[in-house]
Each structure stands twice: as C-alpha cells, then as structure tokens.
Design an enzyme around this catalytic site. Structure first.
Site, PDB file in Angstrom:
ATOM      1  N   ASP A  28       0.851  -1.187   0.000  1.00  0.00           N
ATOM      2  CA  ASP A  28       0.000   0.000   0.000  1.00  0.00           C
ATOM      3  C   ASP A  28       0.892   1.244   0.000  1.00  0.00           C
ATOM      4  O   ASP A  28       1.902   1.305   0.717  1.00  0.00           O
ATOM      5  CB  ASP A  28      -0.915  -0.004   1.232  1.00  0.00           C
ATOM      6  CG  ASP A  28      -2.072   0.981   1.100  1.00  0.00           C
ATOM      7  OD1 ASP A  28      -3.220   0.528   0.993  1.00  0.00           O
ATOM      8  OD2 ASP A  28      -1.810   2.203   1.090  1.00  0.00           O
ATOM      9  N   ILE A  29       0.502   2.232  -0.799  1.00  0.00           N
ATOM     10  CA  ILE A  29       1.312   3.450  -0.943  1.00  0.00           C
ATOM     11  C   ILE A  29       1.313   4.273   0.354  1.00  0.00           C
ATOM     12  O   ILE A  29       2.248   5.037   0.616  1.00  0.00           O
ATOM     13  CB  ILE A  29       0.800   4.277  -2.148  1.00  0.00           C
ATOM     14  CG1 ILE A  29       1.894   5.167  -2.721  1.00  0.00           C
ATOM     15  CG2 ILE A  29      -0.458   5.060  -1.816  1.00  0.00           C
ATOM     16  CD1 ILE A  29       1.547   5.783  -4.073  1.00  0.00           C
ATOM     17  N   ASN A  83     -12.865  -3.379   2.336  1.00  0.00           N
ATOM     18  CA  ASN A  83     -13.763  -2.241   2.460  1.00  0.00           C
ATOM     19  C   ASN A  83     -14.749  -2.361   1.299  1.00  0.00           C
ATOM     20  O   ASN A  83     -14.331  -2.523   0.150  1.00  0.00           O
ATOM     21  CB  ASN A  83     -12.981  -0.924   2.386  1.00  0.00           C
ATOM     22  CG  ASN A  83     -12.072  -0.741   3.590  1.00  0.00           C
ATOM     23  OD1 ASN A  83     -12.371  -1.215   4.681  1.00  0.00           O
ATOM     24  ND2 ASN A  83     -10.950  -0.073   3.397  1.00  0.00           N
ATOM     25  N   GLY A  89     -16.104   2.537   3.346  1.00  0.00           N
ATOM     26  CA  GLY A  89     -14.747   3.079   3.375  1.00  0.00           C
ATOM     27  C   GLY A  89     -13.917   2.767   2.139  1.00  0.00           C
ATOM     28  O   GLY A  89     -12.718   3.009   2.117  1.00  0.00           O
ATOM     29  N   GLN A  90     -14.579   2.217   1.115  1.00  0.00           N
ATOM     30  CA  GLN A  90     -13.821   1.890  -0.101  1.00  0.00           C
ATOM     31  C   GLN A  90     -13.566   3.158  -0.916  1.00  0.00           C
ATOM     32  O   GLN A  90     -14.472   3.964  -1.134  1.00  0.00           O
ATOM     33  CB  GLN A  90     -14.606   0.873  -0.941  1.00  0.00           C
ATOM     34  CG  GLN A  90     -13.790   0.313  -2.096  1.00  0.00           C
ATOM     35  CD  GLN A  90     -14.537  -0.769  -2.880  1.00  0.00           C
ATOM     36  OE1 GLN A  90     -15.651  -1.163  -2.534  1.00  0.00           O
ATOM     37  NE2 GLN A  90     -13.922  -1.241  -3.949  1.00  0.00           N
ATOM     38  N   HIS A  96     -10.123  -5.369  -3.628  1.00  0.00           N
ATOM     39  CA  HIS A  96      -8.811  -5.672  -3.048  1.00  0.00           C
ATOM     40  C   HIS A  96      -8.969  -6.051  -1.592  1.00  0.00           C
ATOM     41  O   HIS A  96      -9.872  -5.595  -0.902  1.00  0.00           O
ATOM     42  CB  HIS A  96      -7.861  -4.479  -3.187  1.00  0.00           C
ATOM     43  CG  HIS A  96      -8.408  -3.198  -2.639  1.00  0.00           C
ATOM     44  ND1 HIS A  96      -9.272  -2.408  -3.343  1.00  0.00           N
ATOM     45  CD2 HIS A  96      -8.237  -2.578  -1.452  1.00  0.00           C
ATOM     46  CE1 HIS A  96      -9.610  -1.354  -2.612  1.00  0.00           C
ATOM     47  NE2 HIS A  96      -9.002  -1.440  -1.454  1.00  0.00           N
ATOM     48  N   LEU A  97      -8.041  -6.902  -1.157  1.00  0.00           N
ATOM     49  CA  LEU A  97      -8.005  -7.368   0.226  1.00  0.00           C
ATOM     50  C   LEU A  97      -6.801  -6.735   0.906  1.00  0.00           C
ATOM     51  O   LEU A  97      -5.686  -6.813   0.396  1.00  0.00           O
ATOM     52  CB  LEU A  97      -7.889  -8.894   0.232  1.00  0.00           C
ATOM     53  CG  LEU A  97      -7.734  -9.597   1.577  1.00  0.00           C
ATOM     54  CD1 LEU A  97      -8.950  -9.369   2.468  1.00  0.00           C
ATOM     55  CD2 LEU A  97      -7.531 -11.102   1.367  1.00  0.00           C
ATOM     56  N   HIS A  98      -7.045  -6.066   2.045  1.00  0.00           N
ATOM     57  CA  HIS A  98      -5.945  -5.488   2.820  1.00  0.00           C
ATOM     58  C   HIS A  98      -5.369  -6.565   3.736  1.00  0.00           C
ATOM     59  O   HIS A  98      -6.110  -7.225   4.465  1.00  0.00           O
ATOM     60  CB  HIS A  98      -6.447  -4.354   3.723  1.00  0.00           C
ATOM     61  CG  HIS A  98      -6.934  -3.136   2.990  1.00  0.00           C
ATOM     62  ND1 HIS A  98      -6.181  -2.005   2.815  1.00  0.00           N
ATOM     63  CD2 HIS A  98      -8.119  -2.872   2.392  1.00  0.00           C
ATOM     64  CE1 HIS A  98      -6.872  -1.086   2.155  1.00  0.00           C
ATOM     65  NE2 HIS A  98      -8.060  -1.582   1.885  1.00  0.00           N
TER      66      HIS A  98
HETATM   67  P1  5GP Z   1      -9.777   1.225   0.095  1.00  0.00           P
HETATM   68  O1  5GP Z   1     -10.148   2.311   1.038  1.00  0.00           O
HETATM   69  O2  5GP Z   1     -10.329   1.450  -1.309  1.00  0.00           O
HETATM   70  O3  5GP Z   1     -10.090  -0.139   0.634  1.00  0.00           O
HETATM   71  O4  5GP Z   1      -8.204   1.237   0.024  1.00  0.00           O
HETATM   72  C1  5GP Z   1      -7.479   1.740  -1.036  1.00  0.00           C
HETATM   73  C2  5GP Z   1      -6.028   1.656  -0.634  1.00  0.00           C
HETATM   74  O5  5GP Z   1      -5.242   1.858  -1.791  1.00  0.00           O
HETATM   75  C3  5GP Z   1      -5.600   2.723   0.374  1.00  0.00           C
HETATM   76  O6  5GP Z   1      -5.062   2.084   1.526  1.00  0.00           O
HETATM   77  C4  5GP Z   1      -4.552   3.544  -0.370  1.00  0.00           C
HETATM   78  O7  5GP Z   1      -3.484   3.955   0.443  1.00  0.00           O
HETATM   79  C5  5GP Z   1      -4.101   2.598  -1.468  1.00  0.00           C
HETATM   80  N1  5GP Z   1      -3.689   3.254  -2.691  1.00  0.00           N
HETATM   81  C6  5GP Z   1      -4.319   4.265  -3.342  1.00  0.00           C
HETATM   82  N2  5GP Z   1      -3.677   4.595  -4.464  1.00  0.00           N
HETATM   83  C7  5GP Z   1      -2.598   3.789  -4.536  1.00  0.00           C
HETATM   84  C8  5GP Z   1      -1.531   3.668  -5.490  1.00  0.00           C
HETATM   85  O8  5GP Z   1      -1.435   4.368  -6.479  1.00  0.00           O
HETATM   86  N3  5GP Z   1      -0.589   2.724  -5.230  1.00  0.00           N
HETATM   87  C9  5GP Z   1      -0.649   1.914  -4.125  1.00  0.00           C
HETATM   88  N4  5GP Z   1       0.321   1.038  -3.965  1.00  0.00           N
HETATM   89  N5  5GP Z   1      -1.630   2.003  -3.216  1.00  0.00           N
HETATM   90  C10 5GP Z   1      -2.601   2.927  -3.414  1.00  0.00           C
END
Ligand code: 5GP
Ligand code: ZN
Length: 108
Positions: A28-29, A83, A89-90, A96-98
């Site tokens: 994650d970035i 999420n 919170g998505q 995607h799975l965290h």
């Molecule tokens: P969500 O809230 O949709 O479940 O999580 C999206 C996740 O993607 C966030 O934790 C965010 O930091 C990560 N993310 C967003 N843009 C990028 C990107 O360009 N590269 C990477 N590696 N992670 C990203």
C-alpha cells in the site's frame, strides 16, 4: 482504466510482493501498519458487491495468497479487511483485500 488496472498492467509503478496468473499483491502506498499489502485480482471487479458465483474460486484465492505472503513475512498474526462500497470506506473501486501485519498505526 482504473488505477489498480494500471498497476496490474505495469503502467503505474508499485512494489509487487506476489504475482500469479490471477492476482497481484503490492505494498500500500500509504501503509496503515508495518506490513500493509493489497491483494488484488487481475480481473476488474468493482467491489465485493459485484462479486458473482463464478468468482468464488478467485475470491478464495485471495485468502490463500494472503496467507502465503504473511508466512513469507513471518507474521504470527494479521488482519484481513475488505472495504465494501463508499459507505464501507472503499476508495478504490477495484476489489482488493488489505493484509495488515505488525504494528497497526492507522485505519484502513
Ligand atoms: P480502500 O479504502 O479502497 O479499501 O483502500 C485503497 C487503498 O489503496 C488505500 O489504503 C490507499 O493507500 C491505497 N492506494 C491508493 N492509491 C494507490 C496507489 O497508487 N498505489 C498503491 N500502492 N496504493 C494505493
Ligand atoms: Zn481495475
């Protein structure tokens, strides 16, 4: 094309920790834990809400890959989180799975 599809196509850079025919996993970035990996199916599915019966095997594979990565990183325990939807919170609408391990220092 969505941002994760661009990462899958290597049009955007990421730190890939695992890849096979069906999924890719990258850091994650903006990590919320010492280990924060996103496990992403290569097939674009918006969210769990759009998951179909035909995707059941793929969905299960995300869990197996999470376990594999956690093992490689010697995690004794970890959290897995989806999420689902804006209200859930998505932010990125590519399923995607965290995987969160080690010290957690933020909310996902
Ligand atoms: P969500 O809230 O949709 O479940 O999580 C999206 C996740 O993607 C966030 O934790 C965010 O930091 C990560 N993310 C967003 N843009 C990028 C990107 O360009 N590269 C990477 N590696 N992670 C990203
Ligand atoms: Zn996508």
């Amino acid at each position: 094309m969505c941002i994760f599809c661009q990462i899958i196509n290597k049009e955007l850079p990421s730190t890939i920790v695992y890849e096979d025919e069906q999924v890719i996993a990258f850091n994650d970035i903006n990590p919320s834990a010492d280990v924060h990996v996103l496990i992403v199916p290569k097939k674009h599915i918006d969210s769990i809400m759009e998951l179909e019966e035909a995707d059941e095997k793929l969905a299960g594979h995300l869990l197996t890959v999470a376990h594999k990565i956690a093992k490689e990183k010697n995690l004794k325990g970890y959290k897995l989180q989806f999420n689902v939807g804006k209200e859930g919170g998505q932010i990125i609408f590519h399923l995607h799975l965290h995987l969160l391990g080690g010290k957690v220092h933020g909310q996902v």
